[in-house]
Write a protein that holds these residues in place. Structure first.
Motif, mmCIF file in Angstrom:
data_model
loop_
_atom_site.group_PDB
_atom_site.id
_atom_site.type_symbol
_atom_site.label_atom_id
_atom_site.label_comp_id
_atom_site.label_asym_id
_atom_site.label_seq_id
_atom_site.Cartn_x
_atom_site.Cartn_y
_atom_site.Cartn_z
ATOM 1 N N UNK A 58 10.425 6.754 65.530
ATOM 2 C CA UNK A 58 9.233 7.473 65.100
ATOM 3 C C UNK A 58 9.335 7.835 63.617
ATOM 4 N N UNK A 59 10.503 8.329 63.225
ATOM 5 C CA UNK A 59 10.711 8.678 61.816
ATOM 6 C C UNK A 59 10.681 7.438 60.923
ATOM 7 N N UNK A 60 11.059 6.328 61.489
ATOM 8 C CA UNK A 60 11.088 5.091 60.726
ATOM 9 C C UNK A 60 9.676 4.595 60.425
ATOM 10 N N UNK A 61 8.750 4.714 61.391
ATOM 11 C CA UNK A 61 7.407 4.159 61.212
ATOM 12 C C UNK A 61 6.397 5.194 60.707
ATOM 13 N N UNK A 62 6.658 6.472 60.978
ATOM 14 C CA UNK A 62 5.713 7.510 60.545
ATOM 15 C C UNK A 62 6.474 8.828 60.380
ATOM 16 N N UNK A 63 7.233 8.963 59.296
ATOM 17 C CA UNK A 63 8.078 10.147 59.118
ATOM 18 C C UNK A 63 7.302 11.460 59.091
ATOM 19 N N UNK A 64 6.086 11.452 58.565
ATOM 20 C CA UNK A 64 5.318 12.706 58.500
ATOM 21 C C UNK A 64 4.917 13.173 59.898
ATOM 22 N N UNK A 65 4.410 12.245 60.705
ATOM 23 C CA UNK A 65 4.017 12.603 62.073
ATOM 24 C C UNK A 65 5.231 12.984 62.913
ATOM 25 N N UNK A 66 6.367 12.349 62.635
ATOM 26 C CA UNK A 66 7.581 12.615 63.405
ATOM 27 C C UNK A 66 8.146 14.005 63.159
ATOM 28 N N UNK A 67 7.626 14.709 62.160
ATOM 29 C CA UNK A 67 8.046 16.083 61.902
ATOM 30 C C UNK A 67 7.086 17.099 62.507
ATOM 31 N N UNK A 68 6.145 16.628 63.311
ATOM 32 C CA UNK A 68 5.165 17.526 63.923
ATOM 33 C C UNK A 68 5.782 18.469 64.939
ATOM 34 N N UNK A 69 5.029 19.495 65.305
ATOM 35 C CA UNK A 69 5.553 20.550 66.170
ATOM 36 C C UNK A 69 5.796 20.071 67.598
ATOM 37 N N UNK A 70 5.008 19.107 68.075
ATOM 38 C CA UNK A 70 5.111 18.693 69.476
ATOM 39 C C UNK A 70 5.870 17.383 69.659
ATOM 40 N N UNK A 71 6.601 16.986 68.637
ATOM 41 C CA UNK A 71 7.344 15.730 68.718
ATOM 42 C C UNK A 71 8.382 15.775 69.842
ATOM 43 N N UNK A 72 9.140 16.861 69.915
ATOM 44 C CA UNK A 72 10.155 16.988 70.953
ATOM 45 C C UNK A 72 9.567 16.908 72.341
ATOM 46 N N UNK A 73 8.411 17.555 72.526
ATOM 47 C CA UNK A 73 7.730 17.531 73.823
ATOM 48 C C UNK A 73 7.266 16.120 74.171
ATOM 49 N N UNK A 74 6.712 15.422 73.195
ATOM 50 C CA UNK A 74 6.245 14.055 73.427
ATOM 51 C C UNK A 74 7.404 13.120 73.757
ATOM 52 N N UNK A 75 8.488 13.243 73.009
ATOM 53 C CA UNK A 75 9.653 12.397 73.254
ATOM 54 C C UNK A 75 10.214 12.639 74.654
ATOM 55 N N UNK A 76 10.281 13.885 75.070
ATOM 56 C CA UNK A 76 10.776 14.200 76.412
ATOM 57 C C UNK A 76 9.884 13.575 77.485
ATOM 58 N N UNK A 77 8.562 13.619 77.256
ATOM 59 C CA UNK A 77 7.626 13.034 78.211
ATOM 60 C C UNK A 77 7.789 11.517 78.286
ATOM 61 N N UNK A 78 7.853 10.874 77.124
ATOM 62 C CA UNK A 78 8.015 9.415 77.093
ATOM 63 C C UNK A 78 9.328 9.019 77.749
ATOM 64 N N UNK A 79 10.385 9.748 77.452
ATOM 65 C CA UNK A 79 11.698 9.398 77.999
ATOM 66 C C UNK A 79 11.734 9.578 79.517
ATOM 67 N N UNK A 80 11.068 10.608 80.021
ATOM 68 C CA UNK A 80 11.029 10.823 81.471
ATOM 69 C C UNK A 80 10.296 9.680 82.165
#
Length: 254
Positions: A58-80
């Protein structure tokens, strides 16, 4: 040689294609326009851990968006979601252990040689694979099952191997580890454990200079290696050959 320690992904089985397929399926499920090709995924495997891999990409393709507040939540959802896809793929019996692994595990079990698992993948992923390939009672084969739940720092940090050594209660020099990647080899070596490497298709280009020996796989009587095992007449690896390598008999030739 008193004990054996096995990595899981890429070592016990060629799981990485299943992981990649599961990631791509999860991306579709959550509406992401991401797609990880084989070549891209091979590079991403240098990042240990599925969630860490997602954040890195995510940081590689869109570093600004990857610093958003809900990134951790989204990553956890995708990984689950990815984990559920992976479990479905593996539970369907589509993955077998790599040549020689089942035979060697059974040989060590019959010889009452303690074994442990040292992986930084999730407990769910480990159970999905080994329940299917070794049977529902697979945990009884291992003195310790050390996975992402017990390792604070992932490979190449030695944490999970140190946990395995504690479970086995043997000195590192008395054990033999099995790995497929450079990060895994670095982790085992950092814990002081001699290591045999069987690269997978995704890790064939890694550097394995510190390995005790590098082989394409362990071989089986019905799935022979293309070369004779160093120091033996057969073209598959058994406990006797492992013991000779571990004792230093073949260090120079290896």
């Amino acid at each position: 040689m008193s004990a054996l320690i096995f990595d899981v992904d890429g070592t016990l089985a060629d799981t990485e294609t299943a992981h990649r397929d599961a990631f791509n399926a999860a991306f579709i499920d959550v509406g992401l326009d991401w797609y990880w090709s084989e070549s891209l995924y091979a590079g991403l495997l240098d990042v240990a851990g599925g969630k860490e891999r997602l954040l890195y990409y995510w940081k590689m393709i869109d570093p600004e968006e990857a610093d958003g507040m809900k990134v951790g939540e989204t990553i956890a959802e995708v990984h689950a979601i990815k984990t559920r896809h992976y479990e479905a793929i593996v539970s369907g019996g589509k993955l077998a252990l790599r040549p020689g692994m089942l035979r060697l595990i059974n040989e060590a079990h019959d010889a009452q040689m303690p074994m442990a698992i040292a992986t930084t993948t999730t407990p769910v992923n480990v159970d999905a694979l080994l329940r299917t390939t070794l049977g529902r009672d697979w945990r009884s084969l291992f003195v310790g099952v050390c996975d992402a739940s017990v390792a604070i720092h992932k490979k190449p940090a030695p944490d999970v191997y140190l946990a395995a050594l504690a479970a086995l209660d043997f000195p590192a020099s008395d054990c033999l580890a099995f790995e497929d990647s450079e990060n895994g080899l670095r982790a085992a070596c950092a814990a002081g454990i001699p290591t045999l490497v069987t690269p997978s298709a995704y890790t064939a280009g890694h550097q394995f200079n510190d390995a005790l020996l590098v082989l394409p796989h362990l071989g089986d009587p019905d799935q022979l290696m293309h070369q004779h095992v160093p120091g033996a007449d057969q073209r598959w690896v058994d406990l006797a050959a492992l013991s000779r390598w571990h004792n230093g008999t073949l260090f120079e030739s290896a």
